[in-house]
Motif scaffolding. Sequence first.
Motif, PDB file in Angstrom:
ATOM      1  N   MET A 156      26.270  23.510   9.301  1.00 57.07           N
ATOM      2  CA  MET A 156      25.722  23.888  10.782  1.00 57.07           C
ATOM      3  C   MET A 156      25.202  25.141  10.615  1.00 57.07           C
ATOM      4  SD  MET A 156      25.779  21.324  12.644  1.00 57.07           S
ATOM      5  CE  MET A 156      25.384  22.006  14.141  1.00 57.07           C
ATOM      6  N   SER A 157      25.425  25.937   9.610  1.00 56.57           N
ATOM      7  CA  SER A 157      24.633  27.165   9.583  1.00 56.57           C
ATOM      8  C   SER A 157      23.391  27.004   8.928  1.00 56.57           C
ATOM      9  CB  SER A 157      25.706  28.258   8.930  1.00 56.57           C
ATOM     10  OG  SER A 157      25.847  27.901   7.424  1.00 56.57           O
ATOM     11  N   VAL A 158      23.387  26.130   7.756  1.00 57.82           N
ATOM     12  CA  VAL A 158      22.215  25.720   7.149  1.00 57.82           C
ATOM     13  C   VAL A 158      20.961  24.965   8.319  1.00 57.82           C
ATOM     14  CG1 VAL A 158      21.065  24.293   5.461  1.00 57.82           C
ATOM     15  CG2 VAL A 158      23.141  25.544   5.051  1.00 57.82           C
ATOM     16  N   ALA A 159      21.611  24.262   9.186  1.00 57.40           N
ATOM     17  CA  ALA A 159      20.737  23.698  10.066  1.00 57.40           C
ATOM     18  C   ALA A 159      20.050  24.671  10.885  1.00 57.40           C
ATOM     19  CB  ALA A 159      21.540  22.547  10.947  1.00 57.40           C
ATOM     20  N   SER A 160      21.031  25.748  11.378  1.00 56.72           N
ATOM     21  CA  SER A 160      20.412  26.770  12.287  1.00 56.72           C
ATOM     22  C   SER A 160      19.585  27.712  11.879  1.00 56.72           C
ATOM     23  CB  SER A 160      21.795  27.089  12.989  1.00 56.72           C
ATOM     24  OG  SER A 160      22.542  27.957  12.217  1.00 56.72           O
ATOM     25  N   ARG A 161      19.491  27.754  10.605  1.00 54.98           N
ATOM     26  CA  ARG A 161      18.819  29.028  10.131  1.00 54.98           C
ATOM     27  C   ARG A 161      17.182  28.894  10.400  1.00 54.98           C
ATOM     28  NH1 ARG A 161      21.040  29.024   4.005  1.00 54.98           N
ATOM     29  NH2 ARG A 161      23.288  29.947   4.717  1.00 54.98           N
ATOM     30  N   LYS A 162      16.633  27.872  10.488  1.00 58.41           N
ATOM     31  CA  LYS A 162      15.185  27.835  10.832  1.00 58.41           C
ATOM     32  C   LYS A 162      15.010  28.419  12.383  1.00 58.41           C
ATOM     33  CE  LYS A 162      11.444  24.280  10.909  1.00 58.41           C
ATOM     34  NZ  LYS A 162      11.347  23.143  10.427  1.00 58.41           N
ATOM     35  N   GLU A 163      16.150  28.304  13.234  1.00 53.00           N
ATOM     36  CA  GLU A 163      15.742  28.883  14.546  1.00 53.00           C
ATOM     37  C   GLU A 163      16.511  30.120  14.690  1.00 53.00           C
ATOM     38  OE1 GLU A 163      17.266  25.958  17.131  1.00 53.00           O
ATOM     39  OE2 GLU A 163      15.906  24.649  17.015  1.00 53.00           O
ATOM     40  N   ASP A 164      17.071  30.630  13.637  1.00 55.22           N
ATOM     41  CA  ASP A 164      17.363  31.888  13.625  1.00 55.22           C
ATOM     42  C   ASP A 164      18.699  32.189  14.500  1.00 55.22           C
ATOM     43  OD1 ASP A 164      18.098  34.633  12.627  1.00 55.22           O
ATOM     44  OD2 ASP A 164      16.648  35.466  14.178  1.00 55.22           O
ATOM     45  N   LYS A 165      19.651  31.179  14.813  1.00 56.08           N
ATOM     46  CA  LYS A 165      20.817  31.240  15.228  1.00 56.08           C
ATOM     47  C   LYS A 165      21.962  31.266  14.392  1.00 56.08           C
ATOM     48  CE  LYS A 165      18.684  29.750  19.212  1.00 56.08           C
ATOM     49  NZ  LYS A 165      18.595  30.216  20.666  1.00 56.08           N
ATOM     50  N   ARG A 166      23.175  31.563  15.049  1.00 59.96           N
ATOM     51  CA  ARG A 166      24.487  31.720  14.441  1.00 59.96           C
ATOM     52  C   ARG A 166      25.525  30.849  15.176  1.00 59.96           C
ATOM     53  NH1 ARG A 166      25.871  36.748  15.291  1.00 59.96           N
ATOM     54  NH2 ARG A 166      27.159  36.399  16.735  1.00 59.96           N
ATOM     55  N   ILE A 167      26.008  29.865  14.353  1.00 61.84           N
ATOM     56  CA  ILE A 167      26.864  28.702  14.794  1.00 61.84           C
ATOM     57  C   ILE A 167      28.128  29.226  14.675  1.00 61.84           C
ATOM     58  CG2 ILE A 167      27.397  26.377  14.628  1.00 61.84           C
ATOM     59  CD1 ILE A 167      24.885  26.357  15.359  1.00 61.84           C
ATOM     60  N   THR A 168      29.084  28.934  15.868  1.00 64.20           N
ATOM     61  CA  THR A 168      30.531  29.323  15.571  1.00 64.20           C
ATOM     62  C   THR A 168      31.092  28.086  16.363  1.00 64.20           C
ATOM     63  OG1 THR A 168      30.270  31.527  16.382  1.00 64.20           O
ATOM     64  CG2 THR A 168      32.419  30.757  16.600  1.00 64.20           C
ATOM     65  N   ILE A 169      31.878  27.467  15.467  1.00 62.29           N
ATOM     66  CA  ILE A 169      32.501  26.373  15.809  1.00 62.29           C
ATOM     67  C   ILE A 169      34.124  26.265  15.837  1.00 62.29           C
ATOM     68  CG2 ILE A 169      33.005  23.889  15.000  1.00 62.29           C
ATOM     69  CD1 ILE A 169      30.580  23.918  13.601  1.00 62.29           C
ATOM     70  N   LYS A 170      34.593  26.285  17.155  1.00 57.28           N
ATOM     71  CA  LYS A 170      36.187  25.991  17.318  1.00 57.28           C
ATOM     72  C   LYS A 170      36.697  24.593  17.637  1.00 57.28           C
ATOM     73  CE  LYS A 170      35.619  30.636  18.921  1.00 57.28           C
ATOM     74  NZ  LYS A 170      36.674  31.721  18.561  1.00 57.28           N
ATOM     75  N   PHE A 171      37.991  24.464  17.287  1.00 52.11           N
ATOM     76  CA  PHE A 171      38.580  23.255  17.493  1.00 52.11           C
ATOM     77  C   PHE A 171      39.567  23.296  18.462  1.00 52.11           C
ATOM     78  CE2 PHE A 171      36.833  23.622  13.414  1.00 52.11           C
ATOM     79  CZ  PHE A 171      36.266  22.214  13.109  1.00 52.11           C
ATOM     80  N   GLU A 172      39.782  22.315  19.296  1.00 54.16           N
ATOM     81  CA  GLU A 172      40.957  22.183  20.398  1.00 54.16           C
ATOM     82  C   GLU A 172      41.248  21.020  20.602  1.00 54.16           C
ATOM     83  OE1 GLU A 172      41.932  24.511  22.855  1.00 54.16           O
ATOM     84  OE2 GLU A 172      40.688  26.331  21.893  1.00 54.16           O
ATOM     85  N   MET A 202      16.789  22.198  19.145  1.00 54.79           N
ATOM     86  CA  MET A 202      17.611  21.372  18.252  1.00 54.79           C
ATOM     87  C   MET A 202      19.003  20.883  19.111  1.00 54.79           C
ATOM     88  SD  MET A 202      19.105  22.109  14.242  1.00 54.79           S
ATOM     89  CE  MET A 202      17.436  22.146  13.992  1.00 54.79           C
ATOM     90  N   ASN A 203      19.283  19.823  19.072  1.00 51.02           N
ATOM     91  CA  ASN A 203      20.557  19.476  19.828  1.00 51.02           C
ATOM     92  C   ASN A 203      21.927  19.614  18.890  1.00 51.02           C
ATOM     93  OD1 ASN A 203      22.552  18.328  21.611  1.00 51.02           O
ATOM     94  ND2 ASN A 203      21.445  16.334  21.663  1.00 51.02           N
ATOM     95  N   TYR A 204      22.439  20.708  18.893  1.00 51.52           N
ATOM     96  CA  TYR A 204      23.582  20.913  17.971  1.00 51.52           C
ATOM     97  C   TYR A 204      24.863  20.013  18.492  1.00 51.52           C
ATOM     98  CZ  TYR A 204      20.877  24.802  16.475  1.00 51.52           C
ATOM     99  OH  TYR A 204      19.938  25.736  15.929  1.00 51.52           O
ATOM    100  N   GLU A 205      24.946  20.074  19.364  1.00 51.78           N
ATOM    101  CA  GLU A 205      26.093  19.133  20.110  1.00 51.78           C
ATOM    102  C   GLU A 205      26.119  17.827  19.393  1.00 51.78           C
ATOM    103  OE1 GLU A 205      27.207  19.614  24.597  1.00 51.78           O
ATOM    104  OE2 GLU A 205      25.271  20.101  24.095  1.00 51.78           O
ATOM    105  N   LYS A 206      24.952  17.045  19.497  1.00 53.44           N
ATOM    106  CA  LYS A 206      24.783  15.619  18.867  1.00 53.44           C
ATOM    107  C   LYS A 206      24.802  15.628  17.422  1.00 53.44           C
ATOM    108  CE  LYS A 206      21.629  11.803  18.682  1.00 53.44           C
ATOM    109  NZ  LYS A 206      22.730  11.168  17.670  1.00 53.44           N
ATOM    110  N   ILE A 207      24.205  16.644  16.837  1.00 55.67           N
ATOM    111  CA  ILE A 207      24.595  16.908  15.256  1.00 55.67           C
ATOM    112  C   ILE A 207      25.907  16.834  14.861  1.00 55.67           C
ATOM    113  CG2 ILE A 207      24.161  18.226  13.191  1.00 55.67           C
ATOM    114  CD1 ILE A 207      21.428  19.086  14.685  1.00 55.67           C
TER     115      ILE A 207
END
Length: 81
Positions: A63-79, A1-6
């Motif tokens: 994003m956490s809902v989108a990543s559950r299928k792949e059993d991933k944990r999303i961390t988003i930071k803002f700069e 899954m392309n998390y960057e594009k999402i």
Amino acid sequence: MNYEKIVLDLVTPIVDDKQSVSVKLMPTLDEREVLLYIYANSEDVARLIGRKGIMANALRQMMSVASRKEDKRITIKFESY
């Protein structure tokens, strides 16, 4: 899954300067963690975070809902720049 594009597709309609927003995937030591940095100018970062972090929390939750299928944990930071 392309998390960057999402994430980019989710935040682009919210900001004023659509060309200045970028999302970068950063490496982590944990293979299950996905670390995403959203780069934008300071006004747009403030808009993406929202009052009391409401927009940022909503984005993280989506994003956490989108990543559950792949059993991933999303961390988003803002700069800002």
